[in-house]
Design a protein around this motif. Structure first.
Motif, short mmCIF file in Angstrom:
data_model
loop_
_atom_site.label_atom_id
_atom_site.label_comp_id
_atom_site.label_asym_id
_atom_site.label_seq_id
_atom_site.Cartn_x
_atom_site.Cartn_y
_atom_site.Cartn_z
N LYS A 253 0.85 -1.19 0.00
CA LYS A 253 0.00 0.00 0.00
C LYS A 253 0.88 1.24 0.00
O LYS A 253 1.85 1.35 0.76
N ALA A 256 -3.23 6.04 -1.33
CA ALA A 256 -4.47 5.57 -1.95
C ALA A 256 -4.22 4.49 -2.99
O ALA A 256 -5.17 3.93 -3.55
N PHE A 257 -2.94 4.18 -3.27
CA PHE A 257 -2.60 3.17 -4.26
C PHE A 257 -2.21 1.86 -3.58
O PHE A 257 -1.66 1.85 -2.49
N GLU A 258 -2.50 0.76 -4.27
CA GLU A 258 -2.04 -0.55 -3.84
C GLU A 258 -1.40 -1.25 -5.04
O GLU A 258 -1.97 -1.27 -6.14
N VAL A 296 -2.19 -2.60 -10.33
CA VAL A 296 -2.28 -1.49 -9.41
C VAL A 296 -3.74 -1.15 -9.20
O VAL A 296 -4.57 -1.29 -10.11
N ARG A 297 -4.05 -0.71 -7.98
CA ARG A 297 -5.41 -0.29 -7.67
C ARG A 297 -5.36 1.07 -6.98
O ARG A 297 -4.48 1.33 -6.15
N HIS A 298 -6.35 1.89 -7.32
CA HIS A 298 -6.50 3.19 -6.65
C HIS A 298 -7.90 3.26 -6.05
O HIS A 298 -8.90 3.07 -6.75
N LEU A 299 -7.96 3.50 -4.75
CA LEU A 299 -9.22 3.64 -4.04
C LEU A 299 -9.41 5.10 -3.65
O LEU A 299 -8.48 5.75 -3.15
N SER A 300 -10.62 5.59 -3.88
CA SER A 300 -10.92 6.96 -3.48
C SER A 300 -12.34 7.02 -2.95
O SER A 300 -13.19 6.19 -3.29
N GLU A 308 -13.18 2.45 -7.21
CA GLU A 308 -12.07 1.51 -7.28
C GLU A 308 -11.63 1.39 -8.73
O GLU A 308 -12.41 0.96 -9.59
N ASP A 342 -13.08 -0.28 -13.71
CA ASP A 342 -13.44 0.76 -12.74
C ASP A 342 -14.80 0.43 -12.13
O ASP A 342 -15.72 0.00 -12.85
#
Length: 620
Positions: A253, A256-258, A296-300, A308, A342
């Motif tokens: 992590k 906000a990125f994983e 890669v994942r971005h959660l907001s 997601e 998304d």
């Protein structure tokens, strides 16, 4: 590290973003049902139809949504995100995964090629293993004895300290099995090391399996089955398969990125011998494959809105050398894919969309085959999906999915085509699904309607050429209904039921309106589970409708594989760290078969008769 699970986004996730319409099997359900391997758990608890394979091992051929003889090539099986499904006509060896290490199993029915690529038209089966635990040493030892010479010993142990977890498992199975010349020996070993924190984890695993089996083969006539289903007409046939898998994995992590990635390498050697005396034919297949999957994942979040975004790459290299009396084929496949997906969650609504592009490079060279094989070709395919769900009220959701999935011909498909060295076209499926789910953890009902319209379906046509060939079929369709229900009748008794109705037919061409082979129109199962103090009892019933014989492409046979009903049950008592259990399958002693590749009343592979099993398990 907090407990997490791998879900539909290929990342550990929270329950609010679990796959839409997925079936989840927990470790507790697996243990209460007495499943001694992952394949059995998927069939018993998940309600997935399975056919006994020809080798007599525990790896039944699983079928999601009625793909019959090609069911294994129309779904993707993964373990912690690493693909077990391979570029050949083989079953994913789920029996190599120690059932004691399984945290849960997720079954997603329907097109899933955006995230998982080739072959994910029928759906995906994702096995998630346990990811460390409390500091200390923990483990289990299990011993089983049963009918037809069944003997099995399994052991697993893990040690955790300061974020590190070290685990190892061993398994050894012997069985004579129901039929003559169908004994099996299997040995499994696995071990892993990982370090985890609240910000991620890193680790490695090594898993090895050795199987040796006798091959009873098919019975030529229905009369032979009726006279003695246990007999063999092939007393000299045998085979083996050795598999070694090496996996490196990492998750991290960064705000906000994983980030996550797996690098996996697999080597497999399959040997077989068929025939008698001077006509004995031996073969050996040596294959290896490497996968690399960074993503890669971005959660907001903005108030009630969650977003997601997932993007990733999949690289795979696969090769196989054949050394046999009939082939010296050297085949390779290289693939690379990019995908993005998304998902937005706002209040009671969820909407997700994704696309994937994958390019395959295939080549093969066989100078010894009956018809010489030589090809080199590139193929590009696309997948997309759009899905959403909406909570109309607490405990009542509706959902819909549409998209495109694909399957490309594997090395065995392309080895026997109507025109030698002509690679088959990719199979494309246009997928549609509507459903609703009502209830909660105590009482839940899910109903789905689905449709798969396929173009260039890859299938073996026994009427093509002198000996039959793999072909791209005229357009076909799978359409049906799935029902999944569970309820807590009392504090001690729960019940689950599954039903599937599927119509599998040609929609165009000379066979328009005719049924596809080896597809039961209806399948129903129900399970009742009782837990009280240190005692558990579990009873299951499955009914499978009749189906066309595997070679009855013209629907001209005046008979079908008969429908059948089987019953299984288990009783267990826990005394301190011990659990003692007695289980039985096919308790009514039904003579039946699910595999018959002949055109009419022939090519029959009998399923097992009544079996009893005693199990002793010790936890420490």
């Amino acid at each position: 590290m907090p407990k997490v699970v791998v879900t539909g986004s290929r990342f550990p996730n929270d329950p609010t973003l679990n796959p839409i319409g997925a079936t989840v099997i927990t470790a507790e359900e697996i243990r209460n049902a007495g499943a001694s391997n992952v394949n059995e758990a998927i069939r018993k608890v998940g309600g997935v139809f399975g056919r006994q394979n020809a080798t007599g091992t525990q790896d039944f051929s699983l079928d999601l949504r009625g793909f019959g003889a090609t069911s294994d090539q129309n779904m993707v099986v993964l373990v912690d995100g690493v693909r077990l499904s391979d570029n050949e006509q083989s079953i994913a060896l789920l029996s190599t995964i120690p059932v004691e290490l399984v945290e849960r199993i997720e079954i997603v029915r329907g097109g899933s090629s955006v995230l998982y690529g080739d072959g994910a038209t029928g759906g995906t089966i994702q096995v998630i293993t346990k990811r460390g635990g409390q500091d200390g040493t923990h483990g289990t030892v299990t011993a089983e004895v049963g009918s037809y010479g069944q003997r099995e010993v399994r052991g697993s142990v893990s040690k955790s300290w300061d974020g590190f977890t070290l685990d190892a498992n061993l398994g050894r199975q012997r069985a004579d099995n129901y039929r003559d010349n169908n004994g099996v020996k299997q040995e499994n070993f696995g071990g892993g090391l990982q370090w985890a924190s609240s910000q991620g984890r890193i680790g490695m695993r090594i898993d090895s399996s050795r199987q040796e089996y006798r091959l009873a083969g098919a019975l030529d006539t229905l009369q032979q089955f009726n006279d003695n289903p246990r007999q063999t007409l092939h007393p000299n046939d045998f085979g083996s398969v050795d598999v070694d898998r090496y996996t490196l994995f990492a998750e991290r992590k960064l705000g906000a990125f994983e980030l996550a990635a797996e690098l996996s390498h697999r080597e497999k050697t399959l040997k077989a011998s068929y025939g008698a005396g001077a006509f004995q034919s031996a073969s050996e297949y040596n294959s290896r494959g490497t996968q690399f999957s960074p993503r890669v994942r971005h959660l907001s979040a903005f108030g009630d809105l969650k977003n997601e975004l997932v993007a990733g790459l999949d690289w795979a290299d696969w090769s196989r050398n054949t050394n046999s009396d009939f082939s010296n084929n050297k085949a390779n496949q290289h693939s690379k894919a990019a995908y993005v997906r998304d998902e937005i969650k706002l209040g009671n609504a969820r909407v997700a969309a994704g696309v994937r592009r994958e390019i395959f490079h295939k080549d093969a060279d066989d100078t010894q085959a009956f018809t010489k094989i030589k090809y080199k070709q590139a193929q590009a395919v696309n997948a997309w999906d759009l899905q959403g769900s909406y909570g109309l009220m607490p405990g009542f959701d509706v959902f819909a999915k549409t998209g495109q999935s694909y399957r490309v011909a594997n090395v065995d498909d392309n080895a026997q085509t109507a025109v030698p060295s002509q690679v088959l076209q990719p199979q494309i499926s246009h997928d549609l699904e509507f459903g609703s789910s009502i209830g909660n953890a105590n009482h839940k009902l899910t109903v789905k309607w689905f449709q798969h319209r396929l173009h260039n379906e890859i299938f073996f046509d026994p009427t093509a050429g002198a000996f039959g060939s793999n072909v791209n079929l005229d357009p076909t369709k799978r359409q049906g209904v799935e029902v999944e229900a569970s309820t807590r009748l009392t504090s001690a008794i729960t019940a689950k039921a599954n039903f599937q109705h599927v119509s599998a037919t040609f929609t165009e061409g000379a066979n328009a309106g005719k049924e596809m082979v080896l597809v039961p129109r209806n399948i129903a199962s129900a399970r009742l589970n009782w837990i009280s103090g240190g005692q558990t009892a579990d009873v299951g019933v499955q009914w499978v409708d009749s189906q066309r014989y595997g070679g009855d492409f013209s629907n001209s046979c005046d008979a079908k594989i008969p429908s059948f009903t089987t019953v299984d049950a288990r009783y267990a008592i826990r005394i301190s760290s011990w659990e003692l259990a007695l289980a039985g399958s096919n308790l009514t002693g039904k003579n039946y078969f699910t595999n018959a590749y002949g055109a009419c009343r022939n090519g029959i592979y009998p399923d097992a008769g009544r079996q009893l099993k005693f199990t002793a398990r010790y936890d420490f």
